[in-house]
Design an enzyme around this catalytic site. Structure first.
Site, PDB file in Angstrom:
ATOM      1  N   GLY A  64       0.827  -1.193   0.000  1.00  0.00           N
ATOM      2  CA  GLY A  64       0.000   0.000   0.000  1.00  0.00           C
ATOM      3  C   GLY A  64       0.861   1.243   0.000  1.00  0.00           C
ATOM      4  N   CYS A  91       5.489  -5.875   1.476  1.00  0.00           N
ATOM      5  CA  CYS A  91       5.795  -4.454   1.409  1.00  0.00           C
ATOM      6  C   CYS A  91       5.185  -3.721   2.609  1.00  0.00           C
ATOM      7  CB  CYS A  91       5.317  -3.877   0.076  1.00  0.00           C
ATOM      8  SG  CYS A  91       5.987  -2.238  -0.294  1.00  0.00           S
ATOM      9  N   TYR A  92       4.107  -2.955   2.420  1.00  0.00           N
ATOM     10  CA  TYR A  92       3.474  -2.273   3.557  1.00  0.00           C
ATOM     11  C   TYR A  92       3.005  -3.289   4.599  1.00  0.00           C
ATOM     12  CZ  TYR A  92       0.216   0.614   6.255  1.00  0.00           C
ATOM     13  OH  TYR A  92      -0.450   1.259   7.282  1.00  0.00           O
ATOM     14  N   HIS A 178       8.014  -7.559  -3.800  1.00  0.00           N
ATOM     15  CA  HIS A 178       6.687  -7.981  -4.270  1.00  0.00           C
ATOM     16  C   HIS A 178       6.791  -9.341  -4.972  1.00  0.00           C
ATOM     17  CE1 HIS A 178       4.298  -4.322  -3.506  1.00  0.00           C
ATOM     18  NE2 HIS A 178       5.455  -3.714  -3.614  1.00  0.00           N
ATOM     19  N   GLU A 180       4.472 -11.111  -6.022  1.00  0.00           N
ATOM     20  CA  GLU A 180       3.355 -11.322  -6.955  1.00  0.00           C
ATOM     21  C   GLU A 180       3.633 -10.812  -8.359  1.00  0.00           C
ATOM     22  OE1 GLU A 180       2.360  -7.322  -4.944  1.00  0.00           O
ATOM     23  OE2 GLU A 180       3.502  -9.151  -4.539  1.00  0.00           O
ATOM     24  N   SER A 232     -17.538  -1.923 -28.107  1.00  0.00           N
ATOM     25  CA  SER A 232     -16.545  -1.124 -28.823  1.00  0.00           C
ATOM     26  C   SER A 232     -15.884  -1.907 -29.942  1.00  0.00           C
ATOM     27  CB  SER A 232     -15.467  -0.650 -27.851  1.00  0.00           C
ATOM     28  OG  SER A 232     -14.680  -1.747 -27.409  1.00  0.00           O
ATOM     29  N   GLY A 234     -13.554  -4.114 -29.069  1.00  0.00           N
ATOM     30  CA  GLY A 234     -12.346  -4.589 -28.424  1.00  0.00           C
ATOM     31  C   GLY A 234     -12.551  -5.939 -27.764  1.00  0.00           C
ATOM     32  N   ASP A 236     -12.485  -6.912 -24.559  1.00  0.00           N
ATOM     33  CA  ASP A 236     -13.297  -6.976 -23.346  1.00  0.00           C
ATOM     34  C   ASP A 236     -14.794  -6.902 -23.643  1.00  0.00           C
ATOM     35  OD1 ASP A 236     -10.806  -6.927 -22.086  1.00  0.00           O
ATOM     36  OD2 ASP A 236     -10.841  -4.738 -21.936  1.00  0.00           O
ATOM     37  N   SER A 237     -15.203  -5.906 -24.400  1.00  0.00           N
ATOM     38  CA  SER A 237     -16.634  -5.769 -24.680  1.00  0.00           C
ATOM     39  C   SER A 237     -17.137  -6.898 -25.576  1.00  0.00           C
ATOM     40  CB  SER A 237     -16.927  -4.406 -25.317  1.00  0.00           C
ATOM     41  OG  SER A 237     -16.283  -4.259 -26.564  1.00  0.00           O
ATOM     42  N   LYS A 375      -6.381  -8.946 -18.567  1.00  0.00           N
ATOM     43  CA  LYS A 375      -6.561  -9.012 -20.012  1.00  0.00           C
ATOM     44  C   LYS A 375      -6.325 -10.407 -20.573  1.00  0.00           C
ATOM     45  CE  LYS A 375      -7.122  -5.913 -22.414  1.00  0.00           C
ATOM     46  NZ  LYS A 375      -8.360  -5.309 -22.976  1.00  0.00           N
TER      47      LYS A 375
END
Length: 519
Positions: A64, A91-92, A178, A180, A232, A234, A236-237, A375
C-alpha cells in the site's frame, strides 16, 4: 517451517488477502490461485471474529502507499497476528507486521524502486529453493530496521537490512519485495513455500469454470429483463457480448458508438463484423460531433475521461429509448480499470471512463462480468466462448480512444495526425512480423512543438511519441526492445507522410513508474 496438522485439518484451503491499498492487489489473488489455492480479497479492517468465522488457511497482508506512522494509516487488529493463523506481509504489510509486533520501521536512506537484488541470509523455510542473489521488484521508502522479538532476518538488500523476515514458530513472515509481480524471479517459489509449508495447503484447488459460473450469475442478475451492451469491438466488450448472448439470448442488444476517437478503419471493421454476426441486435450510432464538441478546449486528462464516460452514457440512454426499455447496461470493465481508478485505500492513477468517469445519476444498473479478470484471462475466456482470433488477440484500445493519446486539447488536426501515425506504426510492425510479440503499441502526440529542418526550411511542429510494451497482465509492463531499423523506417514514414509532424521519439519507460497510455 512448521506445519501443524491442525491447519490443514480444520481450515478451508483458502487464503484471505487483506487490502491495504495495493495496486497489485488482484495480482496477489491471481498468483495464489496459480499455485492451486483459492484466494479472496477482504478489507484491511476485518475483525478477529470475522477472520475466525471464515477459517482461512492463511492471510496475506498487501502492500500500500501509506507509511505505518502516518495519522490514519490503514492498520490491523494486532490480535489477528496472534491468532495462530499463518500470515505473509508484503511491502506495507511486511512493515505493518513489524510495527504492530514491536519491531522498528523507519524511513530508508533512499527509496528502493524497481529491480533490486536480495541476498538470502537464512536459506530454507520461506526462502527454500531461492537462489542468492535473487532479482526482485521493490517499491518503498520506509523499511524495517529491527525485527520483532521471535523473528529472524531471512534476506537483505543493498539499502534494506530486512528484505525478508520470519517467525517460523508462529508462522508469521514478511517480505519487503513484491513476490506477486513477474519481475521477482523467486516470487512463485516464495508464495508456494508460504502456502504449502506454513499454511499446509496441498494446492488441489482449481478455479471454477468461470464461463459457466458467469453465465449462471448473469441469468440470476438480469432475470427476464433486457440488457444493453456497450460494444466497442475490443476484446473486453466482445467477450461480454458473447457471454450475454449465451446467458440471455435475444434479450441482448449491442450498441456500438462511434465517438470519433477510433483508430484508422476501425468503425468500418467493427460494424462489418458485428453487424453480420448479430443482425438486428447490433445498433451502430454516429456520435462523433457530440463527443468532439464536448471535448473542445479540454486539456486535463481526468476531465477528458469524465466527459467521455458521461457522453457515452447519455448517448446510450438517448439511443436506447428509440428501440425499447433497458434496465441493465453491460460493459467490458476489467480489473486494471478498477484498480487504476482507485477506491477504498487504493490510490487513483487515472479515472477510467467506464469506472470513475461514469455519471452518478445514470439510469442503468451495471453488468460487469469481467471486473475481476486481467486481459490475458479475458482472452482465454473469449477462446472458450469460440470467438475468432481476430477478436481474442486484438490489441487493447482504451475506451476514450485517441483522446488519451493526445496530450492536451483534442482537435481534429491532432486526431488526424495521431491516427495516421498510429496506422503507419501498426503497418510497419505487422510487416516486420513483430506485432504478435507485443502486448500493445501505438502512437501519441504531445502538446508541444519543436524546431526542425524540412526541405531546407525551418519547421516548428509537433512530435509523435511511439510506445510499445510487453506485459502479461497490464498491471506492470516493460518497454519493447524494437529493432532500430524498424524504428528508423517508422520515423521516416511519419515525418514524411504526416503533415505537421517533424520529430519522432520512442518511449522507453516501464510501468511503473509510467502507465501504458500517456493520459
Amino acid at each position: 517451517m512448521n506445519t501443524p496438522s491442525s491447519v490443514g485439518a480444520t481450515s478451508e484451503e483458502r487464503i484471505l488477502v487483506l487490502d491495504f491499498g495495493a495496486q497489485y492487489l488482484q495480482l496477489i489473488v491471481r498468483k495464489v490461485q496459480e499455485q492451486g489455492v483459492r484466494a479472496e480479497i477482504r478489507a484491511a479492517d476485518i475483525t478477529l471474529e470475522q477472520v475466525r468465522a471464515e477459517r482461512p488457511a492463511g492471510l496475506i497482508l498487501s502492500g500500500g502507499p501509506a507509511s505505518v506512522y502516518e495519522p490514519g494509516a490503514p492498520s490491523l487488529d494486532r490480535r489477528v497476528l496472534e491468532a495462530g493463523i499463518p500470515v505473509l506481509g508484503i511491502c506495507y504489510g511486511h512493515q505493518l507486521m513489524a510495527h504492530l509486533l514491536g519491531g522498528s520501521v523507519e524511513p530508508g536512506e533512499r527509496r528502493e524502486y524497481g529491480f533490486t537484488e536480495i541476498e538470502v541470509v537464512e536459506p530454507g523455510g520461506l526462502l527454500e529453493g531461492v537462489e542468492s542473489p535473487c532479482q526482485t521488484w521493490m517499491s518503498h521508502g520506509d523499511r524495517v530496521e529491527r525485527v520483532p522479538a521471535g523473528f529472524r532476518v531471512l534476506a537483505t538488500s543493498g539499502y534494506t537490512p530486512v528484505a525478508a523476515m520470519g517467525d517460523p514458530q508462529r508462522r508469521l513472515y514478511g517480505v519487503q519485495f513484491h513476490p506477486e509481480v513477474r519481475h521477482t524471479i523467486c516470487g512463485p517459489t516464495v508464495l508456494r513455500n508460504f502456502l504449502r509449508q506454513a499454511c499446509g495447503c496441498v494446492s488441489s484447488w482449481q478455479p471454477a469454470d468461470f464461463l459457466e459460473k458467469s453465465v449462471a450469475e448473469l441469468r440470476a442478475q438480469i432475470g427476464g429483463d433486457r440488457v444493453l451492451c456497450g460494444l466497442s469491438g475490443g476484446v473486453d466488450s466482445s467477450v461480454v457480448a458473447a457471454l450475454l448472448d449465451r446467458a440471455v439470448g435475444d434479450r441482448l442488444t449491442c450498441m456500438f458508438v462511434d465517438h470519433g476517437l477510433l483508430r484508422k478503419g476501425e468503425p468500418e471493421e467493427v460494424c462489418g463484423f458485428f453487424g453480420a454476426l448479430l443482425g438486428e441486435r447490433f445498433v451502430a450510432v454516429d456520435a462523433r460531433e457530440q463527443f468532439l464538441s464536448r471535448l473542445e478546449g479540454v486539456v486535463d486528462p481526468e476531465e477528458k475521461r469524465r466527459i467521455i464516460g458521461e457522453t457515452f452514457i447519455r448517448t446510450f440512454e438517448a439511443e436506447a429509448r428509440k428501440i425499447g426499455d433497458f434496465r441493465y447496461l453491460a460493459q467490458g470493465t476489467i480489473y486494471p480499470d478498477v484498480v487504476e481508478s482507485g477506491g477504498g485505500p487504493t490510490a487513483r492513477i487515472k479515472a477510467h471512463h467506464n469506472v470513475a468517469g461514469l455519471p452518478e445519476d445514470m439510469t442503468y444498473e451495471l453488468v460487469e462480468p469481467l471486473r475481476t479478470l486481467f486481459k490475458d484471462q479475458v482472452r482465454e475466456l473469449g477462446r472458450q466462448l469460440g470467438l475468432p482470433p481476430s477478436l481474442t488477440e486484438r490489441q487493447p484500445f482504451p475506451g476514450p480512444g485517441l483522446a488519451v493519446r493526445i496530450v492536451g486539447e483534442v482537435t481534429r488536426e491532432k486526431l488526424a495526425q495521431v491516427r495516421e501515425a498510429d496506422a503507419i506504426f501498426r503497418e510497419e510492425l505487422e510487416r516486420a512480423r513483430l506485432d504478435r510479440g507485443l502486448a500493445q503499441f501505438f502512437a501519441a502526440i504531445a502538446d508541444i512543438r519543436s524546431v526542425g529542418v524540412m526541405g531546407d526550411d525551418r519547421s516548428y511542429a509537433h512530435p509523435i511519441i511511439l510506445r510499445a510494451v510487453v506485459t502479461e497482465d497490464f498491471m506492470t509492463a516493460d518497454w519493447a526492445r524494437l529493432p532500430h531499423e524498424v524504428l528508423a523506417r517508422v520515423a521516416n514514414r511519419i515525418v514524411n507522410e504526416v503533415k505537421g509532424v517533424n520529430r519522432v521519439v520512442y518511449d522507453i519507460t516501464s510501468k511503473p513508474p509510467g502507465t501504458v497510455e500517456w493520459e
